[in-house]
Design a protein around this motif. Structure first.
Motif, PDB file in Angstrom:
ATOM      1  N   LYS A  48      -2.979  45.382  53.601  1.00  0.00           N
ATOM      2  CA  LYS A  48      -1.923  44.574  52.991  1.00  0.00           C
ATOM      3  C   LYS A  48      -2.174  44.788  51.510  1.00  0.00           C
ATOM      4  O   LYS A  48      -3.307  45.007  50.724  1.00  0.00           O
ATOM      5  N   THR A  49      -0.897  45.314  50.979  1.00  0.00           N
ATOM      6  CA  THR A  49      -0.823  46.022  49.687  1.00  0.00           C
ATOM      7  C   THR A  49       0.281  45.206  48.653  1.00  0.00           C
ATOM      8  O   THR A  49       1.017  44.534  49.432  1.00  0.00           O
ATOM      9  N   LYS A  50       0.004  45.314  47.550  1.00  0.00           N
ATOM     10  CA  LYS A  50       0.838  44.927  46.727  1.00  0.00           C
ATOM     11  C   LYS A  50       0.946  45.891  45.535  1.00  0.00           C
ATOM     12  O   LYS A  50       0.139  46.203  44.575  1.00  0.00           O
ATOM     13  N   LEU A  51       2.484  46.399  45.399  1.00  0.00           N
ATOM     14  CA  LEU A  51       2.440  47.417  44.110  1.00  0.00           C
ATOM     15  C   LEU A  51       3.170  46.839  43.056  1.00  0.00           C
ATOM     16  O   LEU A  51       4.405  46.203  43.310  1.00  0.00           O
ATOM     17  N   VAL A  52       2.716  46.726  41.792  1.00  0.00           N
ATOM     18  CA  VAL A  52       3.417  46.218  40.600  1.00  0.00           C
ATOM     19  C   VAL A  52       3.451  47.197  39.560  1.00  0.00           C
ATOM     20  O   VAL A  52       2.485  48.053  39.140  1.00  0.00           O
ATOM     21  N   ASP A  53       4.570  47.359  39.103  1.00  0.00           N
ATOM     22  CA  ASP A  53       4.867  48.084  37.721  1.00  0.00           C
ATOM     23  C   ASP A  53       5.165  47.408  36.613  1.00  0.00           C
ATOM     24  O   ASP A  53       6.214  47.098  36.447  1.00  0.00           O
ATOM     25  N   GLY A  54       3.925  47.072  36.070  1.00  0.00           N
ATOM     26  CA  GLY A  54       4.209  46.225  34.553  1.00  0.00           C
ATOM     27  C   GLY A  54       5.233  46.657  33.692  1.00  0.00           C
ATOM     28  O   GLY A  54       6.030  45.887  33.151  1.00  0.00           O
ATOM     29  N   PRO A  55       5.007  47.656  33.231  1.00  0.00           N
ATOM     30  CA  PRO A  55       6.057  48.261  31.991  1.00  0.00           C
ATOM     31  C   PRO A  55       7.520  48.059  32.284  1.00  0.00           C
ATOM     32  O   PRO A  55       8.414  47.787  31.635  1.00  0.00           O
ATOM     33  N   VAL A  56       7.794  48.871  33.488  1.00  0.00           N
ATOM     34  CA  VAL A  56       9.108  48.821  34.049  1.00  0.00           C
ATOM     35  C   VAL A  56       9.737  47.273  34.304  1.00  0.00           C
ATOM     36  O   VAL A  56      10.801  47.150  33.921  1.00  0.00           O
ATOM     37  N   ASP A  57       8.890  46.622  34.724  1.00  0.00           N
ATOM     38  CA  ASP A  57       9.539  45.352  35.124  1.00  0.00           C
ATOM     39  C   ASP A  57       9.444  44.358  33.777  1.00  0.00           C
ATOM     40  O   ASP A  57       9.460  43.120  34.173  1.00  0.00           O
ATOM     41  N   ARG A  58       9.007  44.659  32.739  1.00  0.00           N
ATOM     42  CA  ARG A  58       8.642  44.140  31.540  1.00  0.00           C
ATOM     43  C   ARG A  58       7.738  42.690  31.829  1.00  0.00           C
ATOM     44  O   ARG A  58       7.905  41.742  31.279  1.00  0.00           O
ATOM     45  N   LEU A  59       6.833  42.952  32.405  1.00  0.00           N
ATOM     46  CA  LEU A  59       5.719  41.765  32.536  1.00  0.00           C
ATOM     47  C   LEU A  59       4.823  41.747  31.300  1.00  0.00           C
ATOM     48  O   LEU A  59       4.361  42.599  30.938  1.00  0.00           O
ATOM     49  N   SER A  60       4.457  40.622  31.279  1.00  0.00           N
ATOM     50  CA  SER A  60       3.317  40.300  30.292  1.00  0.00           C
ATOM     51  C   SER A  60       2.101  40.291  31.110  1.00  0.00           C
ATOM     52  O   SER A  60       1.993  40.372  32.420  1.00  0.00           O
ATOM     53  N   HIS A  61       1.053  40.293  30.293  1.00  0.00           N
ATOM     54  CA  HIS A  61      -0.098  40.362  30.747  1.00  0.00           C
ATOM     55  C   HIS A  61      -0.587  39.083  31.694  1.00  0.00           C
ATOM     56  O   HIS A  61      -1.197  39.003  32.500  1.00  0.00           O
ATOM     57  N   GLU A  62      -0.056  37.927  31.201  1.00  0.00           N
ATOM     58  CA  GLU A  62      -0.261  36.640  31.903  1.00  0.00           C
ATOM     59  C   GLU A  62       0.645  36.793  33.274  1.00  0.00           C
ATOM     60  O   GLU A  62       0.127  36.111  34.406  1.00  0.00           O
ATOM     61  N   ASP A  63       1.862  37.127  33.256  1.00  0.00           N
ATOM     62  CA  ASP A  63       2.460  37.571  34.482  1.00  0.00           C
ATOM     63  C   ASP A  63       1.639  38.066  35.474  1.00  0.00           C
ATOM     64  O   ASP A  63       1.621  37.802  36.701  1.00  0.00           O
ATOM     65  N   VAL A  64       1.055  39.242  35.309  1.00  0.00           N
ATOM     66  CA  VAL A  64       0.260  40.126  35.935  1.00  0.00           C
ATOM     67  C   VAL A  64      -1.132  39.451  36.286  1.00  0.00           C
ATOM     68  O   VAL A  64      -1.302  39.609  37.764  1.00  0.00           O
ATOM     69  N   PHE A  65      -1.534  38.610  35.648  1.00  0.00           N
ATOM     70  CA  PHE A  65      -2.756  37.779  36.007  1.00  0.00           C
ATOM     71  C   PHE A  65      -2.592  36.776  37.097  1.00  0.00           C
ATOM     72  O   PHE A  65      -3.342  36.445  37.925  1.00  0.00           O
ATOM     73  N   LYS A  66      -1.234  36.178  36.819  1.00  0.00           N
ATOM     74  CA  LYS A  66      -0.731  35.071  37.891  1.00  0.00           C
ATOM     75  C   LYS A  66      -0.554  35.744  39.318  1.00  0.00           C
ATOM     76  O   LYS A  66      -0.715  35.203  40.345  1.00  0.00           O
TER      77      LYS A  66
END
Length: 461
Positions: A48-66
């Motif tokens: 089971k995977t989840k791929l997340v692109d923080g810079p391109v999706d303009r995610l904050s650190h807190e977004d990623v931690f959630k």
């Protein structure tokens, strides 16, 4: 297992998935292609995977931690860079604190000072050097750390280097699911933009490694591929993926072939296969202006739907080209440019200001020469010297490094940055260039979008 694969957030417009880490001045960004291939491989084997692109999706650190806390991964795969290393490690530490996840660092930069990198935190469990897809897969399959080639890990504080992993084979390359399907399910394709390409676009590999592999400044061939030869998959598999894009991603306007350089023989093979399959689609690639492409090859590529070539010109000075082992000459590059114009291929020209041998005179000469080339877009950048590349070794040996940048006795790092912006202004705002592009209305939309980012950046210089 549950695996989170993360391109961590950093600063606005940061491109960690590019061939060198930098803040984009054109609004461009790249897919996290290596992470995406790894994601598809893990899914194929039941994880089971989840791929997340923080810079391109303009995610904050807190977004990623959630996201991490909600997903609760067993393993977190962090794609790092030397530029953002402190930031990346802090994110890994926090994810471990929140979820208890095993943290492994990946990407070309992991082959640069792996001992120093892994020692920066006792919460980072391991890192993978070179091509990391199967290293991560074996970790998720339950192999112990000492059994996994390509892994650097810690045992009671001691850094352990396992034997390096052999380069991917042709069969392994064919083992990957379609990376474009991974993009579709995990990422927002509309968020990805490259100045020379139609929007939206997707990218994919038909092979791994560089068919030339000698340029002294290029990061991927000297780190993630580490001198491995160019290895291709079955061309029929590539055609199947292009058909998938055509049928399932109908809104995509262009496919970019991310092979480090697409050699003429592979370009002919791909073009012929596309024509025989009856595919009507636009595609682009990296190409070398070294005389290996003849007019017939370029015509075949155009017939098959090829639209744009990314071409490394670097400099008009023959000695500089020799210094970086470019393997071509200005005359050869001029002939190549003439052929792309004759065929009608868009030519995105890349130049580097500040390579060994550069002077103010060679910069002016290169810019003057570049303006005579009938190309469709100009990119000028400063060299990014990374350890493991021959460029870095040369600069370090001769005392030409300052804070990680090229810095010569008669051409400082600040000078190089200023002259690079000057070169961008001289070329992109050149009346002859603007008039030439006015005659190509099909290119207006992408040029206007790119100009919104480029002009403010270069005018300030």
């Amino acid at each position: 297992m549950r695996v989170l694969l993360l391109n961590p957030p950093y600063v606005p417009e940061f491109m960690r998935s590019a061939r060198w880490a930098a803040v984009s001045i054109s609004g461009s960004n790249w897919y996290p292609i290596y992470l995406a291939y790894c994601t598809g491989l893990l899914e194929k084997y039941g994880h089971k995977t989840k791929l997340v692109d923080g810079p391109v999706d303009r995610l904050s650190h807190e977004d990623v931690f959630k996201i991490a806390k909600d997903f609760s991964p067993d393993i977190t795969v962090l794609y790092i860079s030397t530029v953002s290393l402190e930031n990346d490690i802090e994110i890994g530490e926090k994810i471990k604190e929140l979820t208890g996840s095993y943290i492994i660092l990946v990407g070309p930069w992991c082959s640069i000072h792996p001992d120093e990198t892994i020692k920066k935190s006792d919460k980072i469990d391991s890192l993978a050097i070179r091509e990391f897809d199967y290293t991560v897969l074996e970790l998720t399959e339950g192999k112990t750390e000492n059994e996994i080639n390509g892994l650097v890990w810690k045992n009671k504080g001691k850094v352990i280097h396992n034997p390096p992993r052999k380069p991917l084979t042709h069969e392994q390359i064919d083992d990957f699911p379609f990376v474009t399907d991974v993009y579709r399910r995990h990422l927002n394709i509309q968020n990805y933009f490259q100045a020379p390409h139609l929007h939206p676009f997707v990218d994919l590999f038909t092979g791994r490694g560089c068919s030339w592999g000698k340029c002294t400044f290029c990061l991927w061939p000297h780190t993630i591929s580490k001198g491995a030869p160019y290895r291709t998959g079955d061309i029929n598999k590539t055609i199947e993926e292009l058909q998938f894009v055509k049928e399932e991603l109908r809104f995509v306007k262009e496919v970019f072939i991310q092979d480090d350089t697409l050699p003429a023989r592979r370009a002919r093979e791909l073009s012929t296969a596309i024509i025989e399959a009856g595919l009507d689609m636009k595609w682009s690639c990296y190409a070398r202006s070294d005389g290996t492409y003849d007019l017939e090859t370029l015509e075949l590529m155009k017939e098959s739907g090829c639209r744009c070539l990314h071409v490394g010109y670097e400099s008009s000075n023959q000695q500089i080209l020799k210094n970086v082992k470019k393997g071509t000459t200005p005359k050869t590059m001029e002939k190549f440019t003439e052929m792309t114009n004759k065929v009608g291929l868009v030519n995105h020209a890349d130049f580097i200001i500040g390579l060994p041998g550069e002077t103010v005179e060679t910069i002016k000469a290169t810019v003057k020469w570049s303006k005579t080339l009938k190309v469709d877009s100009y990119q000028f950048t400063v060299p990014k010297p990374y350890p493991e590349t021959p460029l870095y070794g040369y600069l370090e040996e001769n005392g030409y490094l300052k804070d990680g940048w090229a810095n010569y006795p008669d051409l400082s790092a600040d000078d190089i940055a200023k002259w690079t912006k000057w070169a961008l202004r001289q070329t992109n705002m050149n009346p002859r260039y603007l008039l030439r592009m006015m005659r190509k209305p099909k290119e207006w939309k992408r040029l206007i979008r790119s100009a919104r980012y480029v002009v403010p950046n270069v005018v300030r210089g």
